[in-house]
Scaffold this active site. Structure first.
Site, PDB file in Angstrom:
ATOM      1  N   TYR A  33       0.831  -1.203   0.000  1.00 42.69           N
ATOM      2  CA  TYR A  33       0.000   0.000   0.000  1.00 42.69           C
ATOM      3  C   TYR A  33       0.860   1.246   0.000  1.00 42.69           C
ATOM      4  O   TYR A  33       2.081   1.174   0.195  1.00 42.69           O
ATOM      5  CB  TYR A  33      -0.946  -0.001   1.210  1.00 42.69           C
ATOM      6  N   ARG A  52       8.352   4.104  -4.416  1.00 39.98           N
ATOM      7  CA  ARG A  52       8.377   3.136  -3.303  1.00 39.98           C
ATOM      8  C   ARG A  52       7.349   2.024  -3.525  1.00 39.98           C
ATOM      9  O   ARG A  52       7.582   0.872  -3.165  1.00 39.98           O
ATOM     10  CB  ARG A  52       8.125   3.849  -1.973  1.00 39.98           C
ATOM     11  N   ARG A 102      -8.803 -21.164  -0.907  1.00 38.78           N
ATOM     12  CA  ARG A 102      -7.725 -20.721  -0.027  1.00 38.78           C
ATOM     13  C   ARG A 102      -6.498 -21.610  -0.197  1.00 38.78           C
ATOM     14  O   ARG A 102      -6.588 -22.827  -0.075  1.00 38.78           O
ATOM     15  CB  ARG A 102      -8.206 -20.750   1.426  1.00 38.78           C
ATOM     16  N   HIS A 104      -1.937 -21.227   0.237  1.00 42.20           N
ATOM     17  CA  HIS A 104      -0.789 -20.337   0.447  1.00 42.20           C
ATOM     18  C   HIS A 104      -0.078 -20.028  -0.869  1.00 42.20           C
ATOM     19  O   HIS A 104       0.361 -18.913  -1.102  1.00 42.20           O
ATOM     20  CB  HIS A 104       0.214 -20.962   1.432  1.00 42.20           C
ATOM     21  N   LYS A 149       6.438  -2.021   2.169  1.00 40.59           N
ATOM     22  CA  LYS A 149       5.242  -1.393   2.741  1.00 40.59           C
ATOM     23  C   LYS A 149       4.056  -2.328   2.511  1.00 40.59           C
ATOM     24  O   LYS A 149       3.216  -2.113   1.633  1.00 40.59           O
ATOM     25  CB  LYS A 149       5.019  -0.004   2.120  1.00 40.59           C
ATOM     26  N   GLU A 181      12.614   2.658  14.394  1.00 41.27           N
ATOM     27  CA  GLU A 181      11.615   3.601  13.874  1.00 41.27           C
ATOM     28  C   GLU A 181      10.387   3.504  14.763  1.00 41.27           C
ATOM     29  O   GLU A 181      10.368   2.734  15.727  1.00 41.27           O
ATOM     30  CB  GLU A 181      11.263   3.288  12.415  1.00 41.27           C
TER      31      GLU A 181
HETATM   32  C1  LIG Z   1       6.610   1.601   9.840  1.00 41.02           C
HETATM   33  C2  LIG Z   1       6.617   2.942   9.177  1.00 41.02           C
HETATM   34  N1  LIG Z   1       7.769   3.637   9.129  1.00 41.02           N
HETATM   35  C3  LIG Z   1       7.830   4.859   8.562  1.00 41.02           C
HETATM   36  C4  LIG Z   1       6.703   5.452   8.010  1.00 41.02           C
HETATM   37  C5  LIG Z   1       6.800   6.829   7.397  1.00 41.02           C
HETATM   38  O1  LIG Z   1       6.723   6.772   5.990  1.00 41.02           O
HETATM   39  P1  LIG Z   1       6.197   8.033   5.160  1.00 41.02           P
HETATM   40  O2  LIG Z   1       7.018   9.197   5.582  1.00 41.02           O
HETATM   41  O3  LIG Z   1       6.422   7.675   3.745  1.00 41.02           O
HETATM   42  O4  LIG Z   1       4.753   8.201   5.520  1.00 41.02           O
HETATM   43  C6  LIG Z   1       5.485   4.753   8.024  1.00 41.02           C
HETATM   44  C7  LIG Z   1       4.287   5.340   7.425  1.00 41.02           C
HETATM   45  O5  LIG Z   1       3.256   4.732   7.334  1.00 41.02           O
HETATM   46  C8  LIG Z   1       5.445   3.465   8.616  1.00 41.02           C
HETATM   47  O6  LIG Z   1       4.308   2.752   8.649  1.00 41.02           O
END
Ligand SMILES: Cc1ncc(COP(=O)(O)O)c(C=O)c1O
Length: 289
Positions: A33, A52, A102, A104, A149, A181
């Site tokens: 996403y 990204r 379903r 995997h 992501k 983070e």
């Molecule tokens: C785990 C994580 N790290 C960092 C970010 C920051 O990313 P961005 O600046 O692209 O929103 C997000 C944003 O959703 C996130 O979920």
């Protein structure tokens, strides 16, 4: 409430949108996403988000079903339909597709399912009088591929909820003694006027807001270094910030119930948030994306 969303080629009323329960996103969290800010009806750094998106798709071997022009066309149509002149946010997700039953494993010819929404977003008004959030440190229980992501956000959601249960706004995640983070944000600290953020690795998401902060530091002679941050460094920081598309640059003034610095948003944060807002307003005023 948005009126319309985009689902697999159609602009549909939100209440009428339907997808199979055998969608692999629904059953396995098998998809990726993006979240793209829209300020006063204008997309913000969409090229970085689409780059990204491609990176995440490549990482889990899903073909990109649309071209850049097609993506931009969908975003623009939804913004125009829903929130043409106010702040909003584009959410897009691509799942691997719908299974017959379903399983995997998946066949080679799956058709990805594409969803795009545009919802209203109120971006927090950030000035030193009102800003300032609380964070707690938690063990990073996520998998090893946090650079993707993925829509599979169970660990992030559990960690974020745990932070909320402890009265904080966000969790800062610790892996093997290092602060990586937030559960939905990137991490910066300031120590002796130097801005430090962990270098990109497979354990963190390369945030688009993080990139902008690094660019702004470089352009404005703020010393900035991409370096690992130990848990001790975090606790001794003069300032802590968390960055994300929807929260922009959030100053953390309390960590594990102790004041960060003097317990108020720091002077370097005040400088960077002003630069960020200037950058944002210049982009909004410029023609094009
Ligand atoms: C785990 C994580 N790290 C960092 C970010 C920051 O990313 P961005 O600046 O692209 O929103 C997000 C944003 O959703 C996130 O979920």
């Amino acid at each position: 409430m948005p009126e319309k969303l985009y689902l697999n080629g159609n602009y549909t009323a939100v209440k009428k949108a339907k997808i199979s329960v055998f969608d692999r996103g629904f059953m396995f969290g098998d998809g990726v996403y993006e979240v793209i800010p829209v300020y006063s009806g204008k997309l913000f750094r969409s090229e970085g988000h689409l780059a990204r998106l491609q990176y995440s798709l490549d990482a889990i071997d899903i073909p990109n079903p649309l071209t850049t022009l097609q993506w931009i066309e969908i975003f623009s149509t939804l913004i125009e339909h829903n929130f043409p002149s106010v702040d909003s946010v584009i959410y897009l997700q691509i799942t691997r597709g719908t299974m017959e039953k379903r399983d995997h494993a998946w066949p080679p010819d799956m058709q990805p399912n594409v969803l795009v929404t545009c919802t209203e977003q109120v971006y927090a008004k950030q000035d030193s009088a009102t800003a300032g959030a609380k964070a707690v440190t938690l063990d990073d229980t996520r998998w090893s591929d946090c650079h993707i992501k993925t829509i599979n956000l169970l660990a992030n959601a559990l960690l974020h909820q745990e932070a909320r249960n402890q009265g904080a706004n966000e969790a800062i995640l610790i892996r093997e003694g290092f602060a990586i983070e937030g559960s939905q944000s990137n991490l910066f600290i300031v120590r002796d006027d130097i801005v430090i953020t962990p270098p990109k690795s497979r354990h963190m998401l390369g945030g688009i807001t993080r990139e902008i902060v690094l660019e702004l530091c470089q352009q404005n002679k703020i010393i900035c270094s991409e370096k690992n941050i130990s848990e001790d460094d975090l606790h001794q920081a003069n300032e802590i910030w968390l960055s994300s598309a929807t929260r922009e640059i959030l100053p953390i003034v309390t960590l594990n119930q102790h004041a960060v610095g003097n317990g108020r948003p720091g002077v370097v944060w005040q400088q960077i948030i002003q630069l960020y807002h200037e950058y944002k307003f210049n982009l909004i005023r410029s023609p094009g994306d």
